[in-house]
Design a protein around this motif. Structure first.
Motif, short mmCIF file in Angstrom:
data_model
loop_
_atom_site.label_atom_id
_atom_site.label_comp_id
_atom_site.label_asym_id
_atom_site.label_seq_id
_atom_site.Cartn_x
_atom_site.Cartn_y
_atom_site.Cartn_z
N GLY A 162 0.78 -1.23 0.00
CA GLY A 162 0.00 0.00 0.00
C GLY A 162 0.80 1.27 0.00
O GLY A 162 0.23 2.37 -0.03
N HIS A 163 2.13 1.17 0.01
CA HIS A 163 2.91 2.37 0.31
C HIS A 163 2.93 3.39 -0.83
O HIS A 163 3.20 4.57 -0.59
N ASP A 164 2.66 3.00 -2.07
CA ASP A 164 2.67 3.97 -3.17
C ASP A 164 1.48 4.93 -3.11
O ASP A 164 1.63 6.12 -3.40
N ASP A 165 0.32 4.42 -2.74
CA ASP A 165 -0.89 5.24 -2.64
C ASP A 165 -1.65 4.77 -1.40
O ASP A 165 -2.50 3.88 -1.46
N MET A 166 -1.35 5.38 -0.28
CA MET A 166 -1.84 4.88 1.00
C MET A 166 -3.35 5.08 1.17
O MET A 166 -4.04 4.25 1.75
N ALA A 167 -3.86 6.19 0.67
CA ALA A 167 -5.29 6.44 0.78
C ALA A 167 -6.09 5.47 -0.09
O ALA A 167 -7.11 4.92 0.34
N GLN A 168 -5.63 5.24 -1.31
CA GLN A 168 -6.30 4.28 -2.19
C GLN A 168 -6.29 2.89 -1.56
O GLN A 168 -7.31 2.18 -1.60
N PHE A 169 -5.16 2.49 -0.98
CA PHE A 169 -5.06 1.20 -0.31
C PHE A 169 -6.10 1.10 0.80
O PHE A 169 -6.78 0.07 0.95
N THR A 170 -6.28 2.16 1.56
CA THR A 170 -7.27 2.16 2.65
C THR A 170 -8.69 2.08 2.09
O THR A 170 -9.53 1.32 2.59
N ALA A 171 -8.96 2.86 1.05
CA ALA A 171 -10.30 2.89 0.47
C ALA A 171 -10.72 1.54 -0.08
O ALA A 171 -11.92 1.24 -0.15
N ASN A 172 -9.77 0.71 -0.43
CA ASN A 172 -10.07 -0.61 -0.98
C ASN A 172 -10.50 -1.63 0.07
O ASN A 172 -10.91 -2.73 -0.27
N HIS A 173 -10.41 -1.27 1.34
CA HIS A 173 -10.82 -2.20 2.40
C HIS A 173 -12.34 -2.33 2.43
O HIS A 173 -13.07 -1.39 2.09
N SER A 174 -12.80 -3.47 2.86
CA SER A 174 -14.24 -3.68 3.05
C SER A 174 -14.70 -3.06 4.37
O SER A 174 -13.88 -2.60 5.17
N SER A 175 -15.99 -3.09 4.59
CA SER A 175 -16.55 -2.51 5.81
C SER A 175 -16.80 -3.57 6.86
O SER A 175 -17.10 -4.72 6.55
N TYR A 176 -16.70 -3.16 8.11
CA TYR A 176 -17.10 -4.04 9.21
C TYR A 176 -18.24 -3.41 10.01
O TYR A 176 -18.91 -4.09 10.80
#
Length: 364
Positions: A162-176
């Protein structure tokens, strides 16, 4: 010469005659008070440690501001007054402070869905800026560190896929959870805030915005803030600053967002920062989340994380013992930089000793 004036006017004159202390290029200083209480603080903060094992407390810097003046300062190891120290997650509160200036410019609203201006969050269309500031995005995030790297979302974000685009990496997570309904500490939420600010400002203005909006007005000269490959500041982790400069942020917050004659942060923003998140439950963290700051009070009066500190104490906290403590009722701002690895450092113990050493009446 004030004979015959009403009492309330005499009191007003007395208050206004006492000029506030604000740092200019340097902090004005008073002699450090010596006492057995100060020795007890130093014995705790600067206890001998074997750095080969990294066991025990290691304080790199300890600085105390009282009533806007520098009254105590000590450094250890390679850290000096000129060293921009890694703040780790204090960066989160720094981003919240930068966002406060943007909020005052009416660049966003707290209840505004972030997906409206940050498209990668389109699959989570109801997450608001307030949700991110409360670490309550509802995204399924694991904030484990080096002790559990294989399941850690934050390790993957900072160092691997995720280090190249940290926000995009986070946004790709599912919801709990539904957004805004549950607290789960997340460095990813902080980096989404950083990316949202970039979207609002545009890349050109964003690149200088922490400096033009916050650091330069406060007289901060040492700040360094790393960005990922997209040019987005790593709001979760990678701001560096000297202890003296970080104390300026603490004084700004201690005085309700005001710097001299200028209301740099709207009062409504500071009030939001210092309001406990209503869905936080005891046991979810060692301290109480506000709006990207940590509080010593909650909606439950029985929950006081630092029992030896006043309820109005709040802090910006970082990995391995970084701390910016603000205690408005005692007119104190305390900066601690450190390299604690074994979990033995206790915020309450340091605060108790600091209050004993420094919370006396300021002498003229």
């Amino acid at each position: 010469m004030f004979k015959g004036l009403p009492l309330f006017l005499l009191l007003l004159l007395s208050v206004t005659a006492q000029a506030e202390n604000w740092p200019t290029e340097e902090w004005s200083q008073r002699p450090t008070p010596t006492s057995t209480a100060l020795q007890a603080l130093e014995d705790y903060a600067f206890a001998p440690r074997d750095d080969t094992t990294r066991q025990g407390i290691r304080t790199d810097a300890l600085l105390v501001i009282r009533d806007g003046q520098l009254i105590y300062e000590r450094y250890a190891g390679p850290t000096t007054a000129q060293t921009p120290h890694l703040t780790w997650s204090i960066s989160k509160s720094l981003m919240a402070t930068v966002l406060g200036v943007a909020f005052g410019e009416d660049l966003f609203k707290l209840d505004e869905p972030v997906a409206q201006f940050y498209p990668p969050l389109a699959r989570h269309p109801t997450i608001t800026m307030a949700d991110l500031l409360h670490w309550a995005s509802g995204l399924d995030w694991q904030e484990d560190y080096e002790y559990a790297p294989l399941k850690s979302s934050v390790v993957a974000m900072l160092y691997t896929r995720g280090h190249d685009d940290m926000a995009q990496f986070t946004a790709n997570h599912s919801s709990y959870s539904a957004p805004g309904q549950a607290f789960r500490y997340s460095s990813g939420d902080s980096n989404l805030l950083s990316a949202a600010l970039k979207s609002r400002l545009g890349a050109a203005r964003y690149a200088d915005y922490p400096w033009t909006a916050l650091f330069e007005p406060l007289g901060i000269r040492s700040a360094v803030w790393e960005s990922d490959a997209t040019g987005t500041f790593v709001a979760s982790s990678y701001a560096y600053m000297t202890a003296r400069d970080l104390a300026r942020v603490g004084l700004l917050m201690a005085r309700g967002g005001r710097w001299g004659e200028r209301q740099l942060l709207p009062k409504a923003w500071v009030d939001f920062n210092l309001q406990p998140f209503e869905h936080f439950q005891a046991g979810q963290d060692a301290v109480v989340p506000g709006g990207h700051w940590w509080l010593n009070r909650s909606a439950d009066p029985r929950l006081k994380p630092w029992p030896d500190a006043p309820p109005d104490t709040f802090a910006a906290l970082g990995h391995w013992g970084q701390a910016l403590y603000v205690i408005p009722s005692a007119n104190l701002v305390i900066v601690r930089y450190a390299d604690d690895r074994d979990g033995s450092y206790d915020h309450d113990q340091l605060l108790k000793r600091a209050l004993a050493a420094f919370s006396g009446t300021v002498q003229p």
